[in-house]
Design an enzyme around this catalytic site. Structure first.
Site, short mmCIF file in Angstrom:
data_model
loop_
_atom_site.label_atom_id
_atom_site.label_comp_id
_atom_site.label_asym_id
_atom_site.label_seq_id
_atom_site.Cartn_x
_atom_site.Cartn_y
_atom_site.Cartn_z
N TRP A 219 39.47 -5.80 -5.25
CA TRP A 219 40.36 -4.66 -5.08
C TRP A 219 41.57 -4.76 -5.99
O TRP A 219 42.03 -3.77 -6.54
CB TRP A 219 40.72 -4.48 -3.60
CG TRP A 219 39.52 -4.09 -2.82
CD1 TRP A 219 38.77 -4.88 -2.00
CD2 TRP A 219 38.85 -2.82 -2.85
NE1 TRP A 219 37.68 -4.18 -1.51
CE2 TRP A 219 37.72 -2.92 -2.01
CE3 TRP A 219 39.10 -1.61 -3.50
CZ2 TRP A 219 36.83 -1.85 -1.81
CZ3 TRP A 219 38.22 -0.54 -3.30
CH2 TRP A 219 37.11 -0.67 -2.47
N ASP B 87 49.00 -3.58 -1.52
CA ASP B 87 47.82 -3.01 -0.87
C ASP B 87 47.58 -3.85 0.38
O ASP B 87 47.15 -4.99 0.30
CB ASP B 87 46.62 -3.08 -1.82
CG ASP B 87 45.34 -2.55 -1.18
OD1 ASP B 87 45.37 -2.21 0.03
OD2 ASP B 87 44.32 -2.48 -1.88
N LYS C 187 40.44 0.22 8.56
CA LYS C 187 40.23 -1.16 8.97
C LYS C 187 41.02 -1.48 10.25
O LYS C 187 40.45 -1.87 11.25
CB LYS C 187 40.62 -2.10 7.83
CG LYS C 187 39.70 -1.91 6.61
CD LYS C 187 40.25 -2.52 5.35
CE LYS C 187 39.48 -2.11 4.13
NZ LYS C 187 38.09 -2.57 4.06
#
Lengths: 361, 361
Positions: A100, A172, A196
């Site tokens: 990511w 992030d 999540k």
């Protein structure tokens, strides 16, 4: 059969939240309408979005000079929005700790007028640790330092947030928001896909410090933090139902005792699994001890065939989505806030049984 | 009290869809998981998104050389994506038929390398009609001609799609997708926010012709149609629950008999209300007869105080969200596919009663 859902995201949601949403699904608080049918300009929805913001502010101790935005597009859209809003004609620093991070770096590099510098990386060792970031590594003229606080795929997490001096840290936090003891004031921007630890996919939470708004001209209105801030996340129709579920999740967390309490539970769940891995003679963690995540825990046998056998038997026993990401292999247990401790206990028992049956010591 | 929800969006959803979603909300098809908890890479969700696409293709007769994308960000993000993907270093033509057209025009104008030309507008007459578009008005070198097929706020709609020669027509169809008899082959791109006639807010449907992919370099991966097409709308986590609701709505439409049947019902509902307005001595339609929408129907008394009185009494009687948009005033009934005919009959009866009590002839 009890099903335990170890999905990395979209992930398990708290049962009381699902039950409340189900009970009022066709008639929200006597309105005669589903939450999905409420106008985003209605007093009903106004109360939902305001309450969701208030609760998130309380949970994370978000100071008044930070705005909370409910946006769309996931972390992937933030990968472009962050440099567009903060770093045009400037330098942006990145730490590369996994897939990511790499996507965030790639998106920033696509912008002609952003100078991207990767100041540290653990790629040479398959991202199995979090590199040390020291103040001397941070160019104080940079627009920001971007980190991925928790790496969903490889199972690493920043245990402490680096000191970047006056350079704002952009994080992030998709996979460990509301499951850490970080201090919001250590960040300039925090962003997280909801799917999540917050709610359903399709909602992105952005927490942004006031002085970072309006720094660059953004040519796409929907990518401009300032526009969304001024419109209180209602510049266009927001993902209303996802915001409602997030509100219920925030309330559930507060009723449980807030972040200190849920973090204690998360740490206990993680410890149970890490202890089982440590004492096992066939399972190991690929992650360096000082860098381990408490939300995403990969483990491997070192034998692809044995991993495959474990995954097949685990699935048959009701352990859903345990298979590791294809880039790491093996298994991965995502233990987000809503994942029940009984599920970890059951997994550990299953691992012990499997080990006995498969030549473990 | 029966509540009728005339909201312009997020709007009323079909009762059978809500009931099915409610019944399997915590356990989708025996999975032990909510749809919101399913991994977007799971076989369960794979079946949902494929079925949703298949049904939409059948409903709208979408030819094979068109791709169906399930994205985020609403029509507002499309306002930037369309020119970025199609018109960089080119000219883009727009028809200005209301607030949303103006927003689309504004977003395109923000891009330095797109030459925006508004070829027709009804702004001088408060957008109360759809201007005629004739082939001689279309520069055949333009990247596209953008129209808003249905104007939610003012209540106008294109009755036929203009002939633009070889210039692709790009249509914001947010408020009358699945409620028209247009031919998909007359368009290059169709896009629509889901929250009016498809499902919950937070999902955007884009239908794009194959030859329009990859024409321009787009520096933000999430804004690139080609990336989303190649990833089958799974470049990042899509709004899974919204796609599931859309799938149920598409199935509901097919079970009803598809677009010809629902269009017949929509026309009947609209006719009931337009007839009542025509024969009324106090209510009028501000929209020119040849331009009237069947999904969004504004009406006014011409007396602000009387409008206010009507709106207050209507709300008290269970007619939700009838108040007109502030830019038009008066009342507006949004009669999307899921809005029941009984609601229109009840509204007409209420209007007649109100008229008698308030000096109508």
């Amino acid at each position: 059969m009890t099903v335990y859902n170890f999905s990395a995201g979209p992930a398990v949601l708290p049962t009381p939240v699902l039950e409340q949403a189900q009970s009022e699904f066709t008639d929200y608080q006597g309105s005669g309408m589903s939450v999905m049918e409420l106008s985003h300009r209605s007093s009903f929805f106004d109360a939902i979005i305001k309450d969701a913001k208030k609760r998130l502010r309380e949970l994370m101790n978000i100071p008044d000079n930070y705005h909370i935005l409910f946006l769309q597009g996931g972390a992937s859209l933030q990968f472009s929005m962050v440099p567009l809003n903060l770093a045009q004609n400037k330098k942006a620093l990145y730490v590369n700790t996994g897939s990511w991070s790499k996507k965030a770096i790639g998106a920033a590099k696509m912008l002609d007028n952003v100078a991207v510098e990767v100041i540290a990386s653990s790629e040479e060792d398959n991202f199995t640790y979090i590199p040390d970031i020291t103040p001397d590594m941070i160019d104080q003229d940079a627009a920001y330092l971007h980190i991925t606080t928790n790496n969903t795929i490889v199972g690493t997490a920043f245990q402490t947030i680096p000191d970047a001096g006056k350079v704002p840290i952009v994080a992030d936090m998709s996979s460990n928001i509301l499951a850490n003891d970080y201090n919001v004031e250590d960040f300039g921007i925090i962003y997280a896909g909801a799917q999540k630890n917050i709610g359903p996919a399709g909602l992105t939470v952005v927490i942004i410090r006031d002085d970072l708004l309006g720094l660059c001209e953004v040519n796409e209105p929907m990518l401009d933090y300032k526009i969304h801030t001024e419109a209180n996340s209602l510049y266009n129709t927001p993902p209303t139902f996802a915001i409602y579920i997030a509100q219920l999740v925030f309330k559930w967390l507060q009723d449980l005792g807030g972040l200190p309490e849920i973090l204690k539970q998360d740490q206990e769940k993680a410890q149970l699994l890490y202890d089982a891995i440590e004492k096992s003679s066939i399972f190991t963690s690929p992650v360096r001890q000082d860098s381990r995540s408490i939300t995403n825990i990969p483990f491997v046998t070192g034998d692809e065939e044995l991993d495959k056998k474990f995954n097949a038997e685990a699935l048959a026993a009701g352990f859903e989505n345990l298979k590791g990401h294809r880039s790491v292999g093996g298994m991965r247990a995502s233990l987000y806030n809503a994942f029940p401790k009984e599920g970890v206990t059951a997994l550990v028992a299953f691992m012990e049984k499997f080990e006995k049956e498969n030549g473990g010591a």
